[in-house]
Enzyme design. Structure first.
Site, PDB file in Angstrom:
ATOM      1  N   CYS A  23       4.787   3.307  -5.278  1.00  0.00           N
ATOM      2  CA  CYS A  23       6.020   2.620  -5.968  1.00  0.00           C
ATOM      3  C   CYS A  23       5.756   2.353  -7.402  1.00  0.00           C
ATOM      4  CB  CYS A  23       6.337   1.100  -5.224  1.00  0.00           C
ATOM      5  SG  CYS A  23       8.076   0.623  -5.326  1.00  0.00           S
TER       6      CYS A  23
ATOM      7  N   HIS B  99       6.577   2.190   0.688  1.00  0.00           N
ATOM      8  CA  HIS B  99       5.679   1.112   1.090  1.00  0.00           C
ATOM      9  C   HIS B  99       5.522   1.195   2.549  1.00  0.00           C
ATOM     10  CE1 HIS B  99       5.674  -1.072  -2.784  1.00  0.00           C
ATOM     11  NE2 HIS B  99       7.172  -1.050  -2.511  1.00  0.00           N
TER      12      HIS B  99
END
Ligand SMILES: NC(=O)CC[C@H](N)C(=O)O
Length: 479
Positions: A323, A427
Protein backbone atom coordinates in the site's frame (compact mmCIF):
# COMPACT_ATOMS: atom_id res chain seq x y z
CA UNK A 1 -19.24 -1.10 28.94
CA UNK A 2 -15.58 -2.03 29.44
CA UNK A 3 -13.32 0.90 30.29
CA UNK A 4 -9.63 0.86 31.18
CA UNK A 5 -7.46 2.72 33.62
CA UNK A 6 -4.91 3.18 30.81
CA UNK A 7 -4.57 2.49 27.11
CA UNK A 8 -3.61 -1.13 26.47
CA UNK A 9 -5.07 -2.34 29.78
CA UNK A 10 -6.75 -5.17 27.88
CA UNK A 11 -10.18 -3.71 27.09
CA UNK A 12 -10.17 -5.02 23.53
CA UNK A 13 -9.39 -8.53 24.67
CA UNK A 14 -11.96 -8.51 27.47
CA UNK A 15 -14.66 -7.33 25.04
CA UNK A 16 -13.65 -10.02 22.52
CA UNK A 17 -13.69 -12.65 25.27
CA UNK A 18 -17.14 -11.64 26.54
CA UNK A 19 -18.47 -11.61 22.97
CA UNK A 20 -17.15 -15.13 22.37
CA UNK A 21 -18.53 -16.46 25.68
CA UNK A 22 -22.01 -15.02 25.05
CA UNK A 23 -21.90 -16.16 21.43
CA UNK A 24 -21.13 -19.67 22.67
CA UNK A 25 -24.20 -19.45 24.93
CA UNK A 26 -26.29 -18.59 21.88
CA UNK A 27 -26.86 -14.95 22.90
CA UNK A 28 -27.18 -12.42 20.05
CA UNK A 29 -24.20 -10.31 21.10
CA UNK A 30 -22.41 -7.49 19.30
CA UNK A 31 -19.26 -5.47 20.11
CA UNK A 32 -19.09 -1.71 19.80
CA UNK A 33 -16.41 0.92 20.26
CA UNK A 34 -17.94 4.38 19.85
CA UNK A 35 -14.65 6.08 19.02
CA UNK A 36 -11.36 4.46 18.09
CA UNK A 37 -8.08 6.15 17.25
CA UNK A 38 -6.06 3.73 15.16
CA UNK A 39 -4.28 3.23 11.88
CA UNK A 40 -5.11 -0.47 11.78
CA UNK A 41 -8.44 -0.70 10.07
CA UNK A 42 -10.61 -3.32 8.43
CA UNK A 43 -13.08 -3.24 5.54
CA UNK A 44 -16.67 -3.92 6.63
CA UNK A 45 -19.45 -5.91 5.03
CA UNK A 46 -21.31 -2.63 4.36
CA UNK A 47 -18.35 -1.21 2.39
CA UNK A 48 -16.91 0.98 5.13
CA UNK A 49 -13.92 0.96 7.45
CA UNK A 50 -13.58 0.26 11.19
CA UNK A 51 -10.74 -0.43 13.63
CA UNK A 52 -9.24 -3.91 13.23
CA UNK A 53 -9.78 -4.58 16.91
CA UNK A 54 -13.55 -4.26 16.37
CA UNK A 55 -13.33 -6.61 13.39
CA UNK A 56 -11.62 -9.10 15.70
CA UNK A 57 -14.39 -8.66 18.30
CA UNK A 58 -16.97 -9.17 15.53
CA UNK A 59 -15.29 -12.47 14.70
CA UNK A 60 -15.49 -13.39 18.39
CA UNK A 61 -19.23 -12.69 18.29
CA UNK A 62 -19.60 -14.74 15.09
CA UNK A 63 -20.48 -11.68 13.01
CA UNK A 64 -19.11 -9.99 9.90
CA UNK A 65 -17.64 -6.54 10.71
CA UNK A 66 -20.07 -3.62 10.39
CA UNK A 67 -19.53 0.15 10.62
CA UNK A 68 -22.00 0.43 13.54
CA UNK A 69 -19.46 -1.51 15.62
CA UNK A 70 -17.06 1.45 15.40
CA UNK A 71 -19.00 4.49 14.18
CA UNK A 72 -16.14 6.96 14.67
CA UNK A 73 -12.59 6.10 13.59
CA UNK A 74 -9.83 8.67 13.94
CA UNK A 75 -6.79 7.98 11.75
CA UNK A 76 -3.92 10.29 12.69
CA UNK A 77 -1.91 11.46 9.69
CA UNK A 78 0.38 13.81 11.63
CA UNK A 79 0.93 14.83 15.27
CA UNK A 80 -1.83 17.43 14.99
CA UNK A 81 -4.18 16.22 12.27
CA UNK A 82 -6.26 13.15 11.53
CA UNK A 83 -8.64 11.75 8.99
CA UNK A 84 -12.08 11.39 10.54
CA UNK A 85 -14.09 8.37 9.43
CA UNK A 86 -17.76 8.34 10.47
CA UNK A 87 -20.02 5.36 9.76
CA UNK A 88 -17.15 3.97 7.71
CA UNK A 89 -16.73 6.93 5.35
CA UNK A 90 -14.15 9.73 5.34
CA UNK A 91 -15.65 12.99 6.62
CA UNK A 92 -12.48 15.03 6.19
CA UNK A 93 -9.23 15.94 7.88
CA UNK A 94 -9.37 17.78 11.17
CA UNK A 95 -6.92 19.02 13.74
CA UNK A 96 -7.47 18.24 17.41
CA UNK A 97 -9.37 21.48 18.06
CA UNK A 98 -11.70 21.10 15.09
CA UNK A 99 -12.42 17.57 16.15
CA UNK A 100 -13.21 18.70 19.68
CA UNK A 101 -15.92 20.94 18.23
CA UNK A 102 -17.08 18.20 15.87
CA UNK A 103 -17.66 15.78 18.75
CA UNK A 104 -21.31 16.82 19.11
CA UNK A 105 -21.93 15.70 15.52
CA UNK A 106 -19.85 12.57 16.14
CA UNK A 107 -21.95 11.77 19.22
CA UNK A 108 -25.16 11.72 17.19
CA UNK A 109 -23.51 9.31 14.74
CA UNK A 110 -22.51 7.11 17.68
CA UNK A 111 -26.01 7.15 19.14
CA UNK A 112 -27.55 6.32 15.77
CA UNK A 113 -25.30 3.24 15.56
CA UNK A 114 -26.08 2.29 19.14
CA UNK A 115 -29.83 2.51 18.48
CA UNK A 116 -29.47 0.30 15.40
CA UNK A 117 -27.47 -2.29 17.34
CA UNK A 118 -30.00 -2.23 20.18
CA UNK A 119 -32.73 -3.13 17.73
CA UNK A 120 -30.82 -6.07 16.31
CA UNK A 121 -29.03 -7.59 19.29
CA UNK A 122 -29.79 -8.74 22.82
CA UNK A 123 -26.46 -7.74 24.26
CA UNK A 124 -24.01 -4.96 23.34
CA UNK A 125 -20.50 -5.07 24.80
CA UNK A 126 -19.04 -1.59 24.47
CA UNK A 127 -15.35 -0.76 24.65
CA UNK A 128 -14.13 2.58 25.97
CA UNK A 129 -11.04 4.33 24.64
CA UNK A 130 -7.92 5.21 26.60
CA UNK A 131 -9.12 5.98 30.11
CA UNK A 132 -12.15 7.81 31.57
CA UNK A 133 -9.73 9.67 33.88
CA UNK A 134 -8.68 12.01 31.10
CA UNK A 135 -10.53 14.95 32.63
CA UNK A 136 -9.29 17.34 29.94
CA UNK A 137 -11.28 15.35 27.35
CA UNK A 138 -14.41 14.91 29.48
CA UNK A 139 -16.43 17.78 27.92
CA UNK A 140 -18.33 16.43 24.89
CA UNK A 141 -16.77 12.99 25.48
CA UNK A 142 -18.19 10.26 23.26
CA UNK A 143 -15.65 7.54 24.02
CA UNK A 144 -15.96 6.74 27.73
CA UNK A 145 -18.18 8.14 30.49
CA UNK A 146 -19.77 10.69 28.12
CA UNK A 147 -21.22 7.75 26.22
CA UNK A 148 -21.99 5.63 29.30
CA UNK A 149 -23.92 8.47 30.93
CA UNK A 150 -26.02 9.13 27.83
CA UNK A 151 -26.97 5.51 27.23
CA UNK A 152 -27.04 4.79 30.97
CA UNK A 153 -25.01 1.57 31.01
CA UNK A 154 -22.99 -0.14 33.72
CA UNK A 155 -19.18 0.01 33.44
CA UNK A 156 -16.40 -2.36 34.43
CA UNK A 157 -12.90 -1.00 34.86
CA UNK A 158 -9.86 -2.98 33.68
CA UNK A 159 -6.27 -2.42 34.84
CA UNK A 160 -3.07 -4.14 33.75
CA UNK A 161 -1.18 -5.51 36.75
CA UNK A 162 1.81 -6.40 34.57
CA UNK A 163 2.57 -2.68 34.34
CA UNK A 164 2.15 -2.30 38.09
CA UNK A 165 0.26 0.31 40.09
CA UNK A 166 -3.22 -1.21 39.65
CA UNK A 167 -4.52 -0.12 43.06
CA UNK A 168 -3.45 3.47 42.45
CA UNK A 169 -4.90 3.27 38.95
CA UNK A 170 -8.30 2.16 40.22
CA UNK A 171 -8.47 4.63 43.11
CA UNK A 172 -7.05 7.46 40.99
CA UNK A 173 -9.53 6.81 38.19
CA UNK A 174 -12.47 6.84 40.60
CA UNK A 175 -11.19 10.16 42.00
CA UNK A 176 -11.27 11.72 38.54
CA UNK A 177 -14.92 10.84 37.98
CA UNK A 178 -18.15 12.57 38.98
CA UNK A 179 -20.37 10.85 41.50
CA UNK A 180 -22.81 9.50 38.95
CA UNK A 181 -19.94 8.23 36.79
CA UNK A 182 -18.37 6.55 39.82
CA UNK A 183 -21.68 4.93 40.63
CA UNK A 184 -21.88 3.27 37.25
CA UNK A 185 -18.70 1.32 37.87
CA UNK A 186 -19.93 -2.06 39.03
CA UNK A 187 -16.55 -3.61 39.60
CA UNK A 188 -12.89 -4.03 38.74
CA UNK A 189 -10.97 -6.46 36.56
CA UNK A 190 -7.27 -7.08 37.08
CA UNK A 191 -5.66 -8.20 33.88
CA UNK A 192 -2.42 -10.06 33.05
CA UNK A 193 -1.76 -11.44 36.51
CA UNK A 194 1.04 -13.92 37.05
CA UNK A 195 2.34 -15.23 40.31
CA UNK A 196 0.73 -16.45 43.51
CA UNK A 197 -2.84 -15.18 43.88
CA UNK A 198 -2.57 -15.49 47.68
CA UNK A 199 -0.11 -12.62 47.69
CA UNK A 200 -2.59 -10.47 45.76
CA UNK A 201 -5.59 -11.23 47.95
CA UNK A 202 -4.92 -8.71 50.77
CA UNK A 203 -4.74 -6.00 48.10
CA UNK A 204 -8.05 -7.09 46.62
CA UNK A 205 -9.73 -6.98 50.02
CA UNK A 206 -8.27 -3.54 50.69
CA UNK A 207 -9.55 -2.28 47.33
CA UNK A 208 -13.03 -3.67 47.89
CA UNK A 209 -13.23 -2.15 51.36
CA UNK A 210 -11.93 1.21 50.32
CA UNK A 211 -14.21 1.57 47.28
CA UNK A 212 -17.20 -0.59 48.19
CA UNK A 213 -16.90 -2.18 44.76
CA UNK A 214 -16.03 -5.81 43.99
CA UNK A 215 -13.07 -7.19 42.09
CA UNK A 216 -15.00 -9.18 39.49
CA UNK A 217 -12.08 -11.19 38.17
CA UNK A 218 -8.33 -11.55 38.12
CA UNK A 219 -7.36 -12.63 34.62
CA UNK A 220 -4.17 -14.57 33.97
CA UNK A 221 -1.27 -13.43 31.84
CA UNK A 222 -1.66 -15.40 28.60
CA UNK A 223 1.47 -15.98 26.55
CA UNK A 224 1.58 -16.13 22.78
CA UNK A 225 -1.81 -14.62 21.93
CA UNK A 226 -2.31 -13.82 18.26
CA UNK A 227 -4.93 -11.08 18.27
CA UNK A 228 -5.09 -8.01 16.03
CA UNK A 229 -3.49 -5.03 17.76
CA UNK A 230 -5.52 -1.86 17.94
CA UNK A 231 -2.60 0.35 17.13
CA UNK A 232 0.67 -0.09 19.03
CA UNK A 233 3.27 -2.34 17.40
CA UNK A 234 4.17 -5.28 19.59
CA UNK A 235 7.80 -4.74 20.42
CA UNK A 236 8.46 -8.40 21.17
CA UNK A 237 8.81 -10.08 17.82
CA UNK A 238 9.42 -13.65 16.84
CA UNK A 239 13.17 -13.96 16.42
CA UNK A 240 13.48 -17.71 16.38
CA UNK A 241 13.51 -18.27 12.64
CA UNK A 242 16.41 -18.18 10.21
CA UNK A 243 14.80 -16.20 7.40
CA UNK A 244 15.39 -12.55 8.18
CA UNK A 245 12.70 -10.02 7.38
CA UNK A 246 12.96 -6.37 8.37
CA UNK A 247 10.28 -3.69 8.28
CA UNK A 248 11.07 -0.01 8.85
CA UNK A 249 8.80 1.27 11.63
CA UNK A 250 7.73 4.44 9.85
CA UNK A 251 5.92 7.04 11.98
CA UNK A 252 2.52 6.69 10.24
CA UNK A 253 2.66 2.92 9.73
CA UNK A 254 -0.80 1.59 8.93
CA UNK A 255 -2.13 -1.95 9.20
CA UNK A 256 0.98 -3.42 10.75
CA UNK A 257 -1.29 -6.38 11.49
CA UNK A 258 -0.23 -7.34 7.93
CA UNK A 259 2.86 -8.80 9.58
CA UNK A 260 1.08 -10.96 12.18
CA UNK A 261 1.34 -14.11 10.05
CA UNK A 262 5.09 -13.55 9.67
CA UNK A 263 5.44 -12.93 13.39
CA UNK A 264 3.80 -16.29 13.98
CA UNK A 265 5.95 -18.15 11.44
CA UNK A 266 8.49 -20.43 13.16
CA UNK A 267 11.03 -20.08 10.32
CA UNK A 268 10.91 -16.29 10.17
CA UNK A 269 12.86 -13.74 12.16
CA UNK A 270 10.77 -10.56 11.80
CA UNK A 271 12.05 -7.25 13.11
CA UNK A 272 10.58 -3.78 13.02
CA UNK A 273 13.45 -1.31 12.75
CA UNK A 274 12.83 1.89 14.71
CA UNK A 275 14.47 5.21 13.78
CA UNK A 276 17.34 4.80 16.24
CA UNK A 277 18.12 1.18 15.46
CA UNK A 278 20.96 0.11 13.20
CA UNK A 279 19.62 -1.57 10.05
CA UNK A 280 20.71 -5.24 9.97
CA UNK A 281 21.12 -7.28 6.77
CA UNK A 282 17.99 -9.18 5.73
CA UNK A 283 16.66 -11.68 3.20
CA UNK A 284 13.53 -9.64 2.67
CA UNK A 285 12.69 -6.01 3.38
CA UNK A 286 9.05 -4.96 3.50
CA UNK A 287 7.91 -1.34 3.34
CA UNK A 288 4.60 -1.22 5.22
CA UNK A 289 1.46 0.82 4.61
CA UNK A 290 1.42 4.45 5.64
CA UNK A 291 -1.25 7.00 6.47
CA UNK A 292 1.07 9.68 5.16
CA UNK A 293 3.05 8.27 2.26
CA UNK A 294 5.00 11.42 1.35
CA UNK A 295 6.07 12.28 4.91
CA UNK A 296 7.07 8.70 5.64
CA UNK A 297 8.97 8.53 2.35
CA UNK A 298 10.92 11.59 3.45
CA UNK A 299 11.50 9.93 6.82
CA UNK A 300 13.00 6.85 5.10
CA UNK A 301 15.20 8.94 2.83
CA UNK A 302 16.50 11.00 5.74
CA UNK A 303 17.46 7.87 7.62
CA UNK A 304 19.43 6.43 4.74
CA UNK A 305 17.01 3.69 3.74
CA UNK A 306 17.38 4.53 0.05
CA UNK A 307 21.02 3.46 0.15
CA UNK A 308 20.18 0.44 2.31
CA UNK A 309 17.50 -0.72 -0.16
CA UNK A 310 19.76 -0.26 -3.18
CA UNK A 311 22.52 -2.25 -1.51
CA UNK A 312 20.05 -4.93 -0.42
CA UNK A 313 18.89 -5.33 -4.04
CA UNK A 314 22.47 -5.38 -5.37
CA UNK A 315 23.17 -8.31 -3.06
CA UNK A 316 20.13 -10.14 -4.45
CA UNK A 317 17.69 -9.40 -1.58
CA UNK A 318 13.96 -9.21 -2.17
CA UNK A 319 11.78 -6.21 -1.51
CA UNK A 320 8.01 -5.91 -0.96
CA UNK A 321 5.99 -2.71 -0.61
CA UNK A 322 2.46 -2.81 0.78
CA UNK A 323 0.00 0.00 0.00
CA UNK A 324 1.78 3.22 1.11
CA UNK A 325 5.05 1.25 0.94
CA UNK A 326 4.16 0.20 -2.61
CA UNK A 327 3.54 3.82 -3.57
CA UNK A 328 6.95 4.81 -2.13
CA UNK A 329 8.77 2.31 -4.36
CA UNK A 330 7.70 4.20 -7.50
CA UNK A 331 8.94 7.25 -9.38
CA UNK A 332 6.54 9.87 -8.07
CA UNK A 333 3.84 10.24 -5.42
CA UNK A 334 1.71 13.28 -6.13
CA UNK A 335 -0.92 14.79 -3.88
CA UNK A 336 -2.72 17.38 -6.06
CA UNK A 337 -5.57 17.89 -3.54
CA UNK A 338 -3.51 17.86 -0.35
CA UNK A 339 -5.32 14.77 0.99
CA UNK A 340 -2.33 13.77 3.13
CA UNK A 341 -0.70 17.12 3.81
CA UNK A 342 0.65 19.87 1.60
CA UNK A 343 -0.27 19.86 -2.09
CA UNK A 344 2.72 18.72 -4.16
CA UNK A 345 4.80 15.90 -5.57
CA UNK A 346 7.50 13.74 -3.98
CA UNK A 347 10.15 11.77 -5.78
CA UNK A 348 9.69 8.11 -4.89
CA UNK A 349 12.51 5.65 -4.27
CA UNK A 350 12.59 5.02 -8.02
CA UNK A 351 12.80 1.24 -7.67
CA UNK A 352 9.58 0.29 -9.48
CA UNK A 353 8.35 1.83 -12.70
CA UNK A 354 5.06 3.12 -11.27
CA UNK A 355 3.58 6.52 -10.43
CA UNK A 356 0.92 7.31 -7.86
CA UNK A 357 -1.61 10.07 -7.46
CA UNK A 358 -3.48 10.50 -4.18
CA UNK A 359 -7.14 11.10 -4.99
CA UNK A 360 -10.13 12.30 -2.98
CA UNK A 361 -11.91 8.95 -3.15
CA UNK A 362 -10.94 6.20 -0.76
CA UNK A 363 -10.90 2.68 -2.17
CA UNK A 364 -12.23 0.16 0.33
CA UNK A 365 -12.73 -3.44 -0.65
CA UNK A 366 -12.08 -7.04 0.29
CA UNK A 367 -10.51 -9.04 -2.49
CA UNK A 368 -9.44 -12.58 -3.21
CA UNK A 369 -7.61 -14.20 -6.05
CA UNK A 370 -4.34 -15.95 -6.71
CA UNK A 371 -0.63 -15.23 -6.97
CA UNK A 372 0.95 -14.68 -10.39
CA UNK A 373 4.35 -15.91 -9.28
CA UNK A 374 5.75 -19.12 -7.88
CA UNK A 375 5.91 -22.58 -9.39
CA UNK A 376 2.35 -23.23 -10.52
CA UNK A 377 0.79 -19.78 -9.96
CA UNK A 378 -2.23 -21.24 -8.21
CA UNK A 379 -1.59 -20.10 -4.64
CA UNK A 380 -4.68 -18.34 -3.28
CA UNK A 381 -4.48 -14.86 -1.83
CA UNK A 382 -7.05 -12.88 0.16
CA UNK A 383 -6.70 -9.34 1.41
CA UNK A 384 -8.24 -5.91 1.56
CA UNK A 385 -7.59 -2.50 0.07
CA UNK A 386 -7.84 0.80 1.98
CA UNK A 387 -6.24 3.69 0.14
CA UNK A 388 -6.71 7.05 -1.54
CA UNK A 389 -3.86 6.55 -4.01
CA UNK A 390 -4.23 5.32 -7.59
CA UNK A 391 -1.12 3.74 -9.08
CA UNK A 392 -0.15 3.40 -12.75
CA UNK A 393 2.46 0.85 -13.78
CA UNK A 394 4.54 0.90 -16.97
CA UNK A 395 4.12 -1.92 -19.46
CA UNK A 396 7.65 -3.16 -18.67
CA UNK A 397 6.51 -4.40 -15.25
CA UNK A 398 4.82 -7.66 -14.27
CA UNK A 399 1.61 -7.97 -12.24
CA UNK A 400 1.66 -9.58 -8.77
CA UNK A 401 -1.83 -11.01 -8.30
CA UNK A 402 -5.01 -11.74 -10.23
CA UNK A 403 -7.94 -10.64 -8.10
CA UNK A 404 -11.70 -10.43 -8.07
CA UNK A 405 -12.30 -6.71 -7.55
CA UNK A 406 -15.29 -4.35 -7.78
CA UNK A 407 -14.52 -3.91 -11.48
CA UNK A 408 -14.29 -7.66 -12.10
CA UNK A 409 -11.31 -9.96 -12.43
CA UNK A 410 -8.14 -7.93 -12.86
CA UNK A 411 -4.39 -7.83 -12.31
CA UNK A 412 -3.16 -6.25 -9.12
CA UNK A 413 0.22 -5.01 -7.95
CA UNK A 414 3.53 -4.78 -9.75
CA UNK A 415 6.73 -6.79 -9.94
CA UNK A 416 9.96 -5.41 -11.31
CA UNK A 417 11.17 -6.98 -14.59
CA UNK A 418 13.93 -8.82 -12.68
CA UNK A 419 11.29 -10.05 -10.17
CA UNK A 420 13.24 -8.81 -7.15
CA UNK A 421 10.63 -6.25 -6.11
CA UNK A 422 6.92 -6.72 -5.53
CA UNK A 423 4.44 -3.97 -4.73
CA UNK A 424 0.77 -4.44 -3.90
CA UNK A 425 -2.22 -2.64 -2.44
CA UNK A 426 -3.34 -5.81 -0.65
CA UNK A 427 -3.27 -5.57 3.09
CA UNK A 428 -3.45 -8.91 4.84
CA UNK A 429 -1.55 -10.53 1.95
CA UNK A 430 0.22 -12.99 4.25
CA UNK A 431 -2.98 -14.06 6.02
CA UNK A 432 -3.94 -16.82 3.61
CA UNK A 433 -1.57 -19.76 4.27
CA UNK A 434 -1.08 -20.38 0.52
CA UNK A 435 -0.18 -16.77 -0.27
CA UNK A 436 2.09 -16.61 2.77
CA UNK A 437 3.97 -19.67 1.64
CA UNK A 438 4.14 -18.51 -1.99
CA UNK A 439 5.37 -15.04 -1.05
CA UNK A 440 8.04 -16.42 1.29
CA UNK A 441 9.13 -18.92 -1.37
CA UNK A 442 9.29 -16.05 -3.89
CA UNK A 443 11.50 -14.23 -1.41
CA UNK A 444 13.82 -17.24 -1.21
CA UNK A 445 12.69 -19.05 1.93
CA UNK A 446 12.83 -22.84 1.84
CA UNK A 447 10.18 -24.17 4.21
CA UNK A 448 7.13 -26.37 4.09
CA UNK A 449 5.66 -24.91 7.24
CA UNK A 450 2.48 -22.94 6.73
CA UNK A 451 0.84 -20.50 9.08
CA UNK A 452 -2.93 -20.17 9.17
CA UNK A 453 -3.43 -16.80 10.83
CA UNK A 454 -7.16 -17.12 11.06
CA UNK A 455 -6.90 -20.45 12.85
CA UNK A 456 -4.38 -18.92 15.27
CA UNK A 457 -6.69 -15.97 15.84
CA UNK A 458 -9.64 -18.27 16.56
CA UNK A 459 -7.52 -20.27 18.97
CA UNK A 460 -6.48 -17.08 20.77
CA UNK A 461 -10.08 -15.82 20.99
CA UNK A 462 -11.08 -19.13 22.57
CA UNK A 463 -8.18 -18.97 25.04
CA UNK A 464 -9.08 -15.46 26.23
CA UNK A 465 -12.75 -16.44 26.36
CA UNK A 466 -11.99 -19.44 28.57
CA UNK A 467 -9.89 -17.22 30.84
CA UNK A 468 -12.75 -14.71 31.12
CA UNK A 469 -15.40 -17.26 32.14
CA UNK A 470 -15.12 -16.23 35.84
CA UNK A 471 -15.70 -12.60 34.80
CA UNK A 472 -18.83 -13.49 32.86
CA UNK A 473 -20.05 -15.62 35.80
CA UNK A 474 -19.52 -12.68 38.16
CA UNK A 475 -21.32 -10.29 35.80
CA UNK A 476 -24.24 -12.70 35.35
CA UNK A 477 -24.51 -13.02 39.16
CA UNK A 478 -24.78 -9.23 39.51
CA UNK A 479 -27.27 -8.79 36.66
N1 LIG B 1 -3.08 2.01 3.90
C1 LIG B 1 -2.16 2.66 3.20
O1 LIG B 1 -0.99 2.34 3.22
C2 LIG B 1 -2.63 3.88 2.46
C3 LIG B 1 -1.62 4.47 1.54
C4 LIG B 1 -1.87 5.92 1.20
N2 LIG B 1 -1.83 6.72 2.38
C5 LIG B 1 -3.21 6.06 0.51
O2 LIG B 1 -4.20 6.38 1.11
O3 LIG B 1 -3.26 5.83 -0.67
Amino acid sequence: MVQGTTSDAGKTTVVAALCRLLHRQGVKVVPMKPQNMALNSAVTADGGEIGRAQALQAQAAGLPPHTDMNPVLIKPSSDMGAQIVVHGKVRGDMDARDYDQYKTVAMSAVLESYARLQQQYDSIIVEGAGSPAEVNLRARDIANMGFAEVVDCPVILVADIDRGGVFAHFIGTLECLSESERNRIIGFVINRFRGDIRLLEPGLEWLEQKTGKPVLAVLPYLHGLMLDAEDAIQIKQNQTGKFKIIVPAIPRISNHTDFDALRAHPDVDLQFIGPDHPIPPADLIILPGSKNTRDDLEFLKQRGWQTVLEKHLRYGGKLIGICGGYQMLGQIVSDPYGVEGKVGDSMGLGLLDITTELTKEKRLQEVSGYCLFGKDQTAKVAGYEIHMGVTYASSETLPAFMINAEEGVQEEGTRSPDDQILGTYLHGLFDHPQACQALLAWAGMQSDTTVDLNALREHSINRVADACQPLLDALQRIA
